[in-house]
Structures are given as C-alpha cells and as structure tokens.
Scaffold this motif. Structure first.
Motif, PDB file in Angstrom:
ATOM      1  N   GLU A   1      10.838   2.932  -0.425  1.00 49.85           N
ATOM      2  CA  GLU A   1       9.473   2.477  -0.378  1.00 49.85           C
ATOM      3  C   GLU A   1       8.887   2.821   0.438  1.00 49.85           C
ATOM      4  O   GLU A   1       7.158   2.663  -0.125  1.00 49.85           O
ATOM      5  CB  GLU A   1      10.111   1.158   0.530  1.00 49.85           C
ATOM      6  N   ASN A   2       8.777   3.837   1.587  1.00 52.10           N
ATOM      7  CA  ASN A   2       7.963   3.959   2.003  1.00 52.10           C
ATOM      8  C   ASN A   2       7.259   5.533   1.962  1.00 52.10           C
ATOM      9  O   ASN A   2       6.518   6.286   1.719  1.00 52.10           O
ATOM     10  CB  ASN A   2       7.623   4.304   3.271  1.00 52.10           C
ATOM     11  N   ASN A   3       8.328   6.023  -0.118  1.00 56.39           N
ATOM     12  CA  ASN A   3       6.786   7.837  -0.382  1.00 56.39           C
ATOM     13  C   ASN A   3       7.530   8.948  -0.427  1.00 56.39           C
ATOM     14  O   ASN A   3       6.542   9.735   0.147  1.00 56.39           O
ATOM     15  CB  ASN A   3       5.880   7.642  -1.147  1.00 56.39           C
ATOM     16  N   ALA A   4       8.232   9.104   1.152  1.00 54.07           N
ATOM     17  CA  ALA A   4       8.312  10.078   2.263  1.00 54.07           C
ATOM     18  C   ALA A   4       8.314  11.560   1.691  1.00 54.07           C
ATOM     19  O   ALA A   4       7.966  12.724   1.625  1.00 54.07           O
ATOM     20  CB  ALA A   4       9.208   9.788   3.021  1.00 54.07           C
ATOM     21  N   ALA A   5       9.509  10.753   0.619  1.00 57.68           N
ATOM     22  CA  ALA A   5      10.373  12.588   0.475  1.00 57.68           C
ATOM     23  C   ALA A   5       8.827  12.955  -1.150  1.00 57.68           C
ATOM     24  O   ALA A   5       8.218  14.150  -0.909  1.00 57.68           O
ATOM     25  CB  ALA A   5      11.150  11.947  -0.428  1.00 57.68           C
TER      26      ALA A   5
ATOM     27  N   ASP B   1      -0.943  -1.126   0.472  1.00 54.05           N
ATOM     28  CA  ASP B   1      -1.059  -0.906   0.533  1.00 54.05           C
ATOM     29  C   ASP B   1      -1.706  -0.137   1.687  1.00 54.05           C
ATOM     30  O   ASP B   1      -2.134   0.666   3.257  1.00 54.05           O
ATOM     31  CB  ASP B   1      -1.094  -0.027  -1.005  1.00 54.05           C
ATOM     32  N   ALA B   2      -3.454  -0.458   2.056  1.00 50.31           N
ATOM     33  CA  ALA B   2      -4.027  -0.434   2.877  1.00 50.31           C
ATOM     34  C   ALA B   2      -3.359  -1.063   4.255  1.00 50.31           C
ATOM     35  O   ALA B   2      -4.126  -0.510   5.313  1.00 50.31           O
ATOM     36  CB  ALA B   2      -5.971  -1.360   2.991  1.00 50.31           C
ATOM     37  N   ALA B   3      -2.947  -2.114   4.166  1.00 52.90           N
ATOM     38  CA  ALA B   3      -2.260  -2.405   5.692  1.00 52.90           C
ATOM     39  C   ALA B   3      -1.484  -1.425   5.836  1.00 52.90           C
ATOM     40  O   ALA B   3      -0.620  -1.583   7.001  1.00 52.90           O
ATOM     41  CB  ALA B   3      -2.557  -3.715   5.241  1.00 52.90           C
ATOM     42  N   ASN B   4       0.217  -2.011   5.033  1.00 53.50           N
ATOM     43  CA  ASN B   4       1.110  -0.844   5.394  1.00 53.50           C
ATOM     44  C   ASN B   4       1.075   0.348   4.123  1.00 53.50           C
ATOM     45  O   ASN B   4       2.311   0.653   2.726  1.00 53.50           O
ATOM     46  CB  ASN B   4       2.238  -1.968   5.021  1.00 53.50           C
ATOM     47  N   PRO B   5       0.757   1.458   4.371  1.00 55.13           N
ATOM     48  CA  PRO B   5       0.122   2.152   3.814  1.00 55.13           C
ATOM     49  C   PRO B   5       1.259   3.026   3.104  1.00 55.13           C
ATOM     50  O   PRO B   5       2.539   3.096   3.435  1.00 55.13           O
ATOM     51  CB  PRO B   5      -0.760   3.855   4.345  1.00 55.13           C
TER      52      PRO B   5
ATOM     53  N   GLY C   1     -11.094   4.779  -3.579  1.00 55.21           N
ATOM     54  CA  GLY C   1     -11.254   3.534  -3.408  1.00 55.21           C
ATOM     55  C   GLY C   1     -10.399   2.880  -2.790  1.00 55.21           C
ATOM     56  O   GLY C   1     -10.990   2.165  -1.452  1.00 55.21           O
ATOM     57  N   LEU C   2      -8.634   3.047  -2.379  1.00 55.08           N
ATOM     58  CA  LEU C   2      -7.621   2.542  -1.749  1.00 55.08           C
ATOM     59  C   LEU C   2      -8.395   3.525  -0.395  1.00 55.08           C
ATOM     60  O   LEU C   2      -8.125   2.779   0.883  1.00 55.08           O
ATOM     61  CB  LEU C   2      -6.329   3.324  -2.036  1.00 55.08           C
ATOM     62  N   ALA C   3      -8.490   5.336  -0.257  1.00 50.06           N
ATOM     63  CA  ALA C   3      -8.837   5.615   0.979  1.00 50.06           C
ATOM     64  C   ALA C   3      -9.661   5.361   1.861  1.00 50.06           C
ATOM     65  O   ALA C   3      -9.805   4.886   2.939  1.00 50.06           O
ATOM     66  CB  ALA C   3      -9.154   6.927   0.816  1.00 50.06           C
ATOM     67  N   ARG C   4     -10.402   4.551   1.415  1.00 58.91           N
ATOM     68  CA  ARG C   4     -12.292   4.153   2.047  1.00 58.91           C
ATOM     69  C   ARG C   4     -12.210   2.738   2.363  1.00 58.91           C
ATOM     70  O   ARG C   4     -12.458   2.707   3.244  1.00 58.91           O
ATOM     71  CB  ARG C   4     -12.988   3.769   1.005  1.00 58.91           C
ATOM     72  N   LEU C   5     -10.821   1.655   1.835  1.00 61.61           N
ATOM     73  CA  LEU C   5      -9.896   0.769   2.905  1.00 61.61           C
ATOM     74  C   LEU C   5      -9.839   0.933   4.279  1.00 61.61           C
ATOM     75  O   LEU C   5     -10.132   0.194   5.110  1.00 61.61           O
ATOM     76  CB  LEU C   5      -9.363   0.101   2.311  1.00 61.61           C
ATOM     77  N   SER C   6      -9.271   2.580   4.645  1.00 65.78           N
ATOM     78  CA  SER C   6      -8.489   2.361   5.849  1.00 65.78           C
ATOM     79  C   SER C   6      -8.874   3.968   6.391  1.00 65.78           C
ATOM     80  O   SER C   6      -8.823   3.857   7.629  1.00 65.78           O
ATOM     81  CB  SER C   6      -7.474   2.849   5.667  1.00 65.78           C
ATOM     82  N   ASP C   7      -9.079   4.387   5.535  1.00 63.89           N
ATOM     83  CA  ASP C   7     -10.213   5.631   6.209  1.00 63.89           C
ATOM     84  C   ASP C   7     -11.622   6.082   5.981  1.00 63.89           C
ATOM     85  O   ASP C   7     -11.623   7.557   5.024  1.00 63.89           O
ATOM     86  CB  ASP C   7      -9.489   7.173   6.233  1.00 63.89           C
TER      87      ASP C   7
ATOM     88  N   ALA D   1      -2.334  10.369   1.659  1.00 59.88           N
ATOM     89  CA  ALA D   1      -0.930  10.984   2.195  1.00 59.88           C
ATOM     90  C   ALA D   1      -0.873  12.542   2.003  1.00 59.88           C
ATOM     91  O   ALA D   1      -1.108  12.957   3.194  1.00 59.88           O
ATOM     92  CB  ALA D   1       0.118   9.913   2.898  1.00 59.88           C
ATOM     93  N   ALA D   2      -0.880  12.563   0.980  1.00 57.78           N
ATOM     94  CA  ALA D   2      -0.439  13.975   1.108  1.00 57.78           C
ATOM     95  C   ALA D   2      -1.531  14.781   1.159  1.00 57.78           C
ATOM     96  O   ALA D   2      -1.596  15.970   1.941  1.00 57.78           O
ATOM     97  CB  ALA D   2       0.188  14.382  -0.458  1.00 57.78           C
TER      98      ALA D   2
END
Length: 479
Positions: free
Chosen positions: A98-102, A143-147, A191-197, A157-158
């Motif tokens: 769910e958090n796509n860590a791998a 996703d912007a609220a809970n990336p 666009g997604l990145a701009r919502l939080s950073d 994130a990568a």
C-alpha cells in the motif's frame, strides 16, 4: 507437442536498468518482447526489467509470474501458424504494498535509469473536459495528503530520494495509448508533486525526461482459450499466458539522459515526430476499434473478426474512417495513410487473435474522449461530415443502457457504469441529457448544435429500428 522458443541468453547474468509499473498483457507482449529480442542478440544485458504494481490485483500477477521465475509465455497468433516463446526480460517482481516502499526503494537505486508504465488510459488522472491533469481527482487528493499511494506518488518519492542523494534522475516513459503520453505523464508527476512540494515539482520539471511514444500491438485478455493454447505448447501450468497478433510497433522520442537500450536494433523507431505516428494510430486504429465495438456489442457478436466479417460493420468502419477520420490525420513520415488503414482492416480481421467485442467496448468513458471526440471536433471545425461519428457515439450511449438489441443484458463494462446506465436510459427520451450529463467527456463538442442534432437522430433511430437498420441507413446516406 509444438516447440517453444526459449531465451538464448543467461538470465542470471542480466542486471536491471528498468523498473516497469503495470505488468499486464500488453507490456509483456510488447516492451518485454523487444527487450527479449535485444538480449537474444547479446546486447543490452544491463537493461533487464524489475516488475512492479500499485494496485491490489497486481499481487495476483506477481504471484503467478514469481511462480515461474518471472518468465512470460507469449503466443503470436498468425493465421499461417502460431508461435510461442518464453520471454525472460524481467528478472524480478516487487512486492505490491500500500505504501509502495519496495517500489520506491527499487526506483531509487542508481542502476535504474528508466521507469516505464502501462497503467491504462484512465490511470493518468486527466480531466476529460480540459484534457489536463486533474489535481482535484480523489486519488490525487488522497496521495497528496498521504503520499506514495499512486504510481506517480511513488515516482515522486524516488526522484526526491535520488535528488537528495546526488543520483541523476531516471527517465519516466509511458507506454500507454495516450496522445502525448510523455507530456501527460509529466503533468501527472509534476502536478502531484506541486500539491505538497513546489520546489521538488520545479526540480522534476527542469531535470526529468518524459519522452513521448506510440505503442501498438493487439493483445486480447487472457481467458480459458488462451490458457488452452498455452497447454498445446506444453505450458499448461502457466496461469497468465499472453496471446497477441504478429504485428507490433513502437515509436519513441530519443530523450533518455541516463542512456537507453539500443532498441533500434530490434525495430523500434526513434524520431522527434512521434506525434504524427501517434495521431495516426490513435485516430485510425483506436478510433476504428471504438467504431466497430458498439455495433458488434449490440448485435450480440462475440469476436472482433466476426464483426469484421459482417458487411454492415465493415462498411461502417470503412466509411467512417475514409470520410470522417482520415481526412484530419496529418502526414506521417514514410507512411501512406490509406495503406495503414488497409493494414488495420487486415489486423482486425485476423481470426486467430479472437479479440472480443466486449474488450473493445470496455471503458468507453475513458476511450471515447481520446479516440472519437477529437475526430468529431476536427470534422466540425472543417465543416466536414460527422454523421458516422455521431452514430458511433449514439451506439455507445445505447450500449450503456445495458441491453443488446434483442434484450440480452450487458454486464457492467465501464468504471463509470453506475453513472452511465441511468443516463443512457434517460437519453432514450431526451438524447441531449447524454451530452449534457457527460460534458467532461464531450467538452465543447456537446455544445455543437450540428453534432447534438445528428447524435439525437441516430440515437432515436438505434432505439426504434435497431443497430443493423441504423448502419444500413448510414451507409445508404439516409441520415
């Protein structure tokens, strides 16, 4: 027992250079096959694929492929004889989390120089009425609220991790059927990145490459027939074999700052004129699929090649293509558009592929605004005929009402079916309700009196006279 071609290279000697998100049939019959061909030539062995998914259903694909050492069975359905191969270009499939860590960790590795995607046409969060990235889409807001929950959140994130570690960014390459798919992917990531950073968004826009590309290969869904074919080749234990037509094409911009595999050696076209190839394919092939989908679906025809053998449907396709679609397709380098149209007719008619009308009818709410509405818009602007395209749209509306001409129930076949079906039923009495209710799909086309009038006439005719009579009337010029 028929023979199966196996990889000619040592898979244990491969090293990864690509993370691919979305291991559906198309990717495994297209990009993975091109890389397999390259590896068989002894080239590009540092460009193996690590597979990934971001949706719960991807976990089932991971389980199936990991159970066979990430090998994919690909069966080419040529009328002159079927051919099977085991494609070994992928060497791992990451856990689906769910958090796509791998996934984020894999994309952060320096040796990963390309991240590619096949997440379907509807997976890019585009507002159909504007054609732009939609920051208000619920999945994007979440996703912007809970990336990191979407593929694009994981990519961001990568990229951030690489920037912070001083590692050059990977290239992000869409392999989905979208006009300007590189631009669309860039819009989603930035666009997604701009919502939080916002600073990270600016860095991505300035430093990350998003090449446009056009991909093409007809690849049916896997079902009992496809598994039976795999069994004929002695591969009956494979739960996810892929079947496909012999034809394949890949055209892409050569914009890979961290390098790329030498795919030109296995038939990939690198050109700055991707947009020309892309428009030809999306308008003629994908638009052609949409043209034959709904009449076949309403007439109870199961397979695409059977629809192509019906004179009314074939005539409908040819007339719409030649009079209402092809006139607005710009020239394509080294290509005769009329010959391409004939190639499409030949490909659709291949009985071995056994592609289904239901698959072509799937997800019209995402496909119509990309494959049909732009042709309508161009024809309206040029003052050209739009009766056939209006009939295509009317047939889609009639299909969404949920019954075939003979009353057979059509199971839900669109992510928005619950919205579309009552709207389609209401449009039986007032066709304008369909256009007004789907303004996000039709955009300015919904405001055209000429299109609205044609759409209304055809929808009424389809309801009162049926699909075959409506097709015959169009072919006879009796709008």
């Amino acid at each position: 027992m028929m023979s199966v071609a196996l990889p000619l290279y040592d898979r244990k000697a491969l090293t990864p250079g690509i993370v691919h998100i979305g291991l559906g049939n198309f990717h495994r019959a297209h990009m993975a096959v091109y890389l397999d061909d390259l590896f068989n030539m002894g080239l590009g062995h540092d460009w193996a694929i690590i597979g990934a998914g971001v949706r719960a259903p991807d976990a089932a694909m991971r389980e199936a492929l990991k159970g066979q050492d990430c090998l994919s069975t690909v069966i080419e359905l040529d009328p002159s004889g079927k051919k099977a191969r085991r494609v070994g270009a992928m060497i791992d499939f990451l856990p689906v989390e769910e958090n796509n860590a791998a996934l984020i960790a894999a994309m952060s590795r320096p040796e990963i120089r390309i991240v590619s995607l096949t997440v379907t046409e509807g997976g890019y969060f585009i507002n159909a009425s504007t054609g732009q990235f939609d920051p208000a889409d619920p999945a994007i807001v979440a996703d912007a609220a809970n990336p990191h929950r979407t593929a694009f959140g994981a990519i961001i994130a990568a990229l951030k991790a690489r920037r912070d570690a001083g590692i050059p960014p990977f290239t992000v390459m869409s392999c989905d059927n979208l006009p300007g798919n590189g631009h669309v992917t860039e819009a989603a990531v930035v666009g997604l990145a701009r919502l939080s950073d916002p600073a990270l968004a600016d860095w991505i826009k300035a430093n990350v490459a998003f090449p446009n590309g056009m991909v093409d290969r007809i690849t049916p869904a896997t079902g009992p027939r496809e598994r039976a074919l795999a069994a004929e080749f002695g591969l009956g234990s494979d739960p996810v074999p892929v079947t496909c037509e012999p034809f394949r094409q890949w055209v892409v911009e050569d914009n890979f700052p961290q390098g790329r595999p030498p795919l030109e050696k296995v038939g990939v076209t690198f050109t700055p004129e991707v947009h020309a190839f892309e428009m030809m394919k999306i308008r003629i092939l994908n638009g052609g699929h949409a043209t034959i989908a709904y009449p076949g679906g309403l007439m109870g025809i199961e397979f695409v090649h059977e629809a192509m053998a019906h004179p009314l449907i074939l005539g409908f396709l040819n007339k719409v293509e030649t009079e209402e679609i092809i006139p607005y397709v710009p020239p394509v380098p080294d290509t005769v558009i009329a010959d391409y149209h004939q190639l499409i007719v030949q490909r659709f008619s291949n009985p071995e592929v056994a592609d289904t009308e239901r698959r072509l009818c799937l997800d019209g709410s995402n496909r119509q605004p990309k494959f049909i509405v732009p042709s309508v818009r161009d024809a309206l602007a040029a003052g050209g005929p739009i009766e056939g395209l209006a009939l295509v749209s009317a047939l889609w509306c009639r299909y969404c009402a949920g019954t075939e001409d003979d009353g057979t129930v059509i199971p839900p076949n669109d992510p928005n079916w619950d919205q579309l079906q009552p709207l389609a039923m209401a449009a039986k009495a007032d066709p304008q309700l369909w256009l007004n209710g789907l303004a996000s799909i039709y955009g300015d086309v919904a405001q055209s009196d000429r299109f609205a009038s044609a759409f209304g006439r055809w929808l009424t005719r389809v309801w009162t006279e049926g699909t075959p009579a409506s097709l015959a009337a169009y072919l006879d010029g009796k709008a």
